[in-house]
Write a protein that holds these residues in place. Structure first.
Motif, mmCIF file in Angstrom:
data_model
loop_
_atom_site.group_PDB
_atom_site.id
_atom_site.type_symbol
_atom_site.label_atom_id
_atom_site.label_comp_id
_atom_site.label_asym_id
_atom_site.label_seq_id
_atom_site.Cartn_x
_atom_site.Cartn_y
_atom_site.Cartn_z
ATOM 1 N N GLY A 47 1.025 -1.299 -0.130
ATOM 2 C CA GLY A 47 0.152 0.193 -0.045
ATOM 3 C C GLY A 47 0.857 1.275 -0.115
ATOM 4 N N VAL A 48 0.010 2.371 0.009
ATOM 5 C CA VAL A 48 0.909 3.774 0.019
ATOM 6 C C VAL A 48 1.123 4.266 1.333
ATOM 7 C CG1 VAL A 48 -0.682 4.285 -2.020
ATOM 8 C CG2 VAL A 48 -1.655 4.839 0.260
ATOM 9 N N SER A 49 1.857 4.990 1.407
ATOM 10 C CA SER A 49 2.592 5.677 2.823
ATOM 11 C C SER A 49 1.499 5.888 3.634
ATOM 12 C CB SER A 49 3.536 6.807 2.609
ATOM 13 O OG SER A 49 2.800 7.734 1.919
ATOM 14 N N SER A 50 0.331 6.468 3.302
ATOM 15 C CA SER A 50 -0.775 6.606 4.376
ATOM 16 C C SER A 50 -1.178 5.577 5.178
ATOM 17 C CB SER A 50 -1.546 7.801 3.784
ATOM 18 O OG SER A 50 -2.397 7.258 2.349
ATOM 19 N N ASP A 51 -1.202 4.294 4.374
ATOM 20 C CA ASP A 51 -1.870 3.228 4.901
ATOM 21 C C ASP A 51 -1.243 2.525 6.148
ATOM 22 O OD1 ASP A 51 -3.725 2.782 2.736
ATOM 23 O OD2 ASP A 51 -2.175 1.610 1.507
ATOM 24 N N GLY A 52 -2.223 2.402 7.063
ATOM 25 C CA GLY A 52 -1.799 1.991 8.548
ATOM 26 C C GLY A 52 -1.486 0.686 8.772
ATOM 27 N N ASP A 53 -1.307 0.195 10.067
ATOM 28 C CA ASP A 53 -1.041 -1.311 10.280
ATOM 29 C C ASP A 53 -1.957 -2.304 9.523
ATOM 30 O OD1 ASP A 53 0.884 -0.366 11.658
ATOM 31 O OD2 ASP A 53 0.078 -0.596 13.678
ATOM 32 N N ASP A 54 -3.260 -1.889 9.075
ATOM 33 C CA ASP A 54 -4.103 -3.191 8.472
ATOM 34 C C ASP A 54 -3.573 -3.567 7.114
ATOM 35 O OD1 ASP A 54 -4.512 -0.535 7.683
ATOM 36 O OD2 ASP A 54 -6.792 -0.892 7.259
ATOM 37 N N HIS A 55 -2.690 -2.891 6.828
ATOM 38 C CA HIS A 55 -2.109 -3.397 5.269
ATOM 39 C C HIS A 55 -0.819 -4.151 5.583
ATOM 40 C CE1 HIS A 55 -4.957 -0.535 3.783
ATOM 41 N NE2 HIS A 55 -4.485 -0.704 2.410
ATOM 42 N N ILE A 56 -0.268 -4.234 6.697
ATOM 43 C CA ILE A 56 0.701 -5.354 7.062
ATOM 44 C C ILE A 56 0.586 -6.790 6.656
ATOM 45 C CG2 ILE A 56 2.191 -6.198 8.759
ATOM 46 C CD1 ILE A 56 2.136 -3.801 10.474
ATOM 47 N N ASN A 57 1.138 -7.322 5.703
ATOM 48 C CA ASN A 57 1.092 -8.751 5.314
ATOM 49 C C ASN A 57 1.740 -9.810 6.540
ATOM 50 O OD1 ASN A 57 1.372 -6.965 2.778
ATOM 51 N ND2 ASN A 57 0.250 -8.774 2.124
ATOM 52 N N PHE A 58 3.035 -9.382 6.707
ATOM 53 C CA PHE A 58 3.572 -10.416 7.854
ATOM 54 C C PHE A 58 4.701 -9.628 8.436
ATOM 55 C CE2 PHE A 58 5.721 -11.666 3.982
ATOM 56 C CZ PHE A 58 7.158 -11.778 4.483
ATOM 57 N N TYR A 59 5.048 -9.974 9.615
ATOM 58 C CA TYR A 59 6.478 -9.096 10.177
ATOM 59 C C TYR A 59 7.088 -10.531 10.970
ATOM 60 C CZ TYR A 59 3.467 -9.148 14.470
ATOM 61 O OH TYR A 59 2.568 -9.512 15.573
ATOM 62 N N MET A 60 8.337 -10.299 11.332
ATOM 63 C CA MET A 60 9.388 -11.046 12.213
ATOM 64 C C MET A 60 9.905 -10.202 13.162
ATOM 65 S SD MET A 60 11.123 -13.349 9.175
ATOM 66 C CE MET A 60 11.167 -11.973 8.198
ATOM 67 N N LYS A 61 10.142 -10.897 14.460
ATOM 68 C CA LYS A 61 10.743 -10.155 15.601
ATOM 69 C C LYS A 61 12.381 -10.861 15.699
ATOM 70 C CE LYS A 61 6.189 -9.982 18.181
ATOM 71 N NZ LYS A 61 5.631 -10.312 19.625
ATOM 72 N N PRO A 62 12.838 -9.902 16.355
ATOM 73 C CA PRO A 62 14.474 -10.302 16.292
ATOM 74 C C PRO A 62 14.634 -11.434 17.072
ATOM 75 C CG PRO A 62 13.810 -8.190 17.679
ATOM 76 C CD PRO A 62 12.661 -8.675 17.021
ATOM 77 N N ASP A 63 13.869 -11.579 18.184
ATOM 78 C CA ASP A 63 14.318 -12.361 19.373
ATOM 79 C C ASP A 63 13.554 -13.959 19.195
ATOM 80 O OD1 ASP A 63 16.251 -10.907 20.311
ATOM 81 O OD2 ASP A 63 14.548 -9.940 21.587
ATOM 82 N N GLY A 71 -3.626 -12.102 8.014
ATOM 83 C CA GLY A 71 -4.412 -12.579 6.688
ATOM 84 C C GLY A 71 -4.219 -14.088 6.613
ATOM 85 N N ASP A 72 -4.952 -14.421 5.424
ATOM 86 C CA ASP A 72 -4.966 -15.972 5.266
ATOM 87 C C ASP A 72 -3.515 -16.372 4.596
ATOM 88 O OD1 ASP A 72 -7.514 -15.683 6.163
ATOM 89 O OD2 ASP A 72 -8.403 -15.850 3.668
ATOM 90 N N ILE A 73 -3.362 -17.593 4.664
ATOM 91 C CA ILE A 73 -2.098 -18.357 4.211
ATOM 92 C C ILE A 73 -2.921 -19.202 3.193
ATOM 93 C CG2 ILE A 73 -0.132 -19.624 4.564
ATOM 94 C CD1 ILE A 73 -0.059 -18.692 7.194
ATOM 95 N N SER A 76 -0.763 -24.642 -2.507
ATOM 96 C CA SER A 76 -1.161 -25.497 -3.538
ATOM 97 C C SER A 76 -0.906 -26.910 -3.230
ATOM 98 C CB SER A 76 -0.988 -24.962 -4.838
ATOM 99 O OG SER A 76 0.561 -24.854 -5.134
ATOM 100 N N ASP A 77 -0.285 -27.122 -2.235
ATOM 101 C CA ASP A 77 0.153 -28.404 -2.158
ATOM 102 C C ASP A 77 0.320 -28.687 -0.479
ATOM 103 O OD1 ASP A 77 1.253 -31.076 -2.396
ATOM 104 O OD2 ASP A 77 2.847 -30.160 -3.841
ATOM 105 N N ASP A 78 0.925 -29.750 0.019
ATOM 106 C CA ASP A 78 0.703 -30.238 1.355
ATOM 107 C C ASP A 78 1.720 -29.326 2.401
ATOM 108 O OD1 ASP A 78 -0.591 -32.439 0.460
ATOM 109 O OD2 ASP A 78 1.343 -33.687 0.298
ATOM 110 N N LEU A 79 1.324 -29.238 3.453
ATOM 111 C CA LEU A 79 1.835 -28.688 4.510
ATOM 112 C C LEU A 79 2.353 -29.577 5.423
ATOM 113 C CD1 LEU A 79 2.780 -25.951 5.938
ATOM 114 C CD2 LEU A 79 0.370 -26.117 7.338
#
Length: 208
Positions: A47-63, A71-73, A76-79
Motif C-alpha cells: 500500500g501507499v505511505s498513508s496506509d496503516g497497520d491493517d496493510h501489514i502482510n507479515f512481520y518477524m521479531k528479532p528474538d 491474513g490468510d495463508i 497449492s500443496d501439502d503442509l
C-alpha cells in the motif's frame, strides 16, 4: 560484499517499491518502541505511505523464529510440520491474545519423512460431505475432555475396532462404564445379566 542500511534512534529503515509514482510495497526495520510488532521487528507491508497497520502482510521479531502473518495463508500443496525440540509438536492452533486461550489440532508424532505413514495422526474435516475423521495409523483414537485432575479419556477406539466409553481397554466391541439410556428398542439375539437384580418395568416385549 555487504549492503548495510543503518540508522540511529527510534526511526524506520525502509526499502520501498513504487510504480508510476505510487508506493506499492515497503519492507522496514521498525526502530520505534510503539510499533505493532515491537522495536527492531522486520515488517512486510503493501500500500501507499498513508496506509496503516491493517496493510501489514507479515512481520518477524528479532528474538524468535516465528513469522507472524496478518491474513490468510494460501497453498497449492501439502503442509508439513515437524515437532519441536521439546517433543510436544507439531501443533496447529488458533490463539486469542485478548482472551488468553488457545484452541487447535495437536499432531503428536507426524513425520514428513515417514513414507509408510506409520506414526501419523490426522484430524480430517471434509466440508463437502460434513464428515470429521480422526485417524491414527499407529495406535488407538482417543477423545478426551479436561477435568480438575487433568485430561480424562471419554471415548476410546482401539486398532481392532473395539469401542470404550469411559473405558480405555474395552474387552468387547462396545464397553460402557456407567448407565446406558435409550429411548428406543433393543435389538439383539440374547441378554446376559451378570448381577442378581433385574428390573423390567413393563410386561410388553421389548427385546426383539
Amino acid at each position: 560484499s555487504v549492503i548495510q542500511v543503518g540508522n540511529n534512534g527510534t526511526t524506520l529503515n525502509k526499502w520501498e517499491w513504487h510504480r508510476d509514482g505510487t508506493r506499492k510495497w515497503v519492507i522496514y526495520n521498525d526502530g520505534r518502541t510503539n510499533g505493532l510488532a515491537g522495536q527492531d521487528s522486520l515488517v512486510f507491508k503493501h500500500g501507499v505511505s498513508s496506509d496503516g497497520d491493517d496493510h501489514i502482510n507479515f512481520y518477524m521479531k528479532p528474538d524468535d523464529q516465528t513469522v507472524y502473518f496478518h491474513g490468510d495463508i494460501s497453498g497449492s500443496d501439502d503442509l508439513f510440520l515437524r515437532k519441536d525440540t521439546s517433543g510436544l509438536g507439531p501443533i496447529i492452533y488458533q490463539r486469542n491474545d485478548n482472551a488468553g486461550g488457545i484452541t487447535g489440532i495437536y499432531l503428536s508424532k507426524g513425520d514428513a519423512d515417514d513414507a509408510n505413514n506409520l506414526n501419523k495422526g490426522f484430524l480430517d474435516y471434509a466440508n463437502a460431505s460434513k464428515k470429521l475423521n480422526l485417524i491414527n495409523y499407529s495406535g488407538p483414537v482417543i477423545l478426551m475432555t479436561s477435568a480438575s485432575d487433568g485430561l480424562v479419556n471419554r471415548l476410546y477406539v482401539s486398532q481392532s475396532g473395539d469401542v470404550g466409553i469411559g473405558n480405555s481397554n474395552p474387552p468387547e466391541k462396545l464397553t460402557v462404564e456407567g448407565n446406558i439410556s435409550a429411548s428406543g428398542q433393543y435389538y439383539g439375539e440374547q441378554i446376559i445379566v451378570t448381577h442378581h437384580f433385574a428390573d423390567i418395568a413393563e410386561t410388553t416385549e421389548r427385546f426383539i
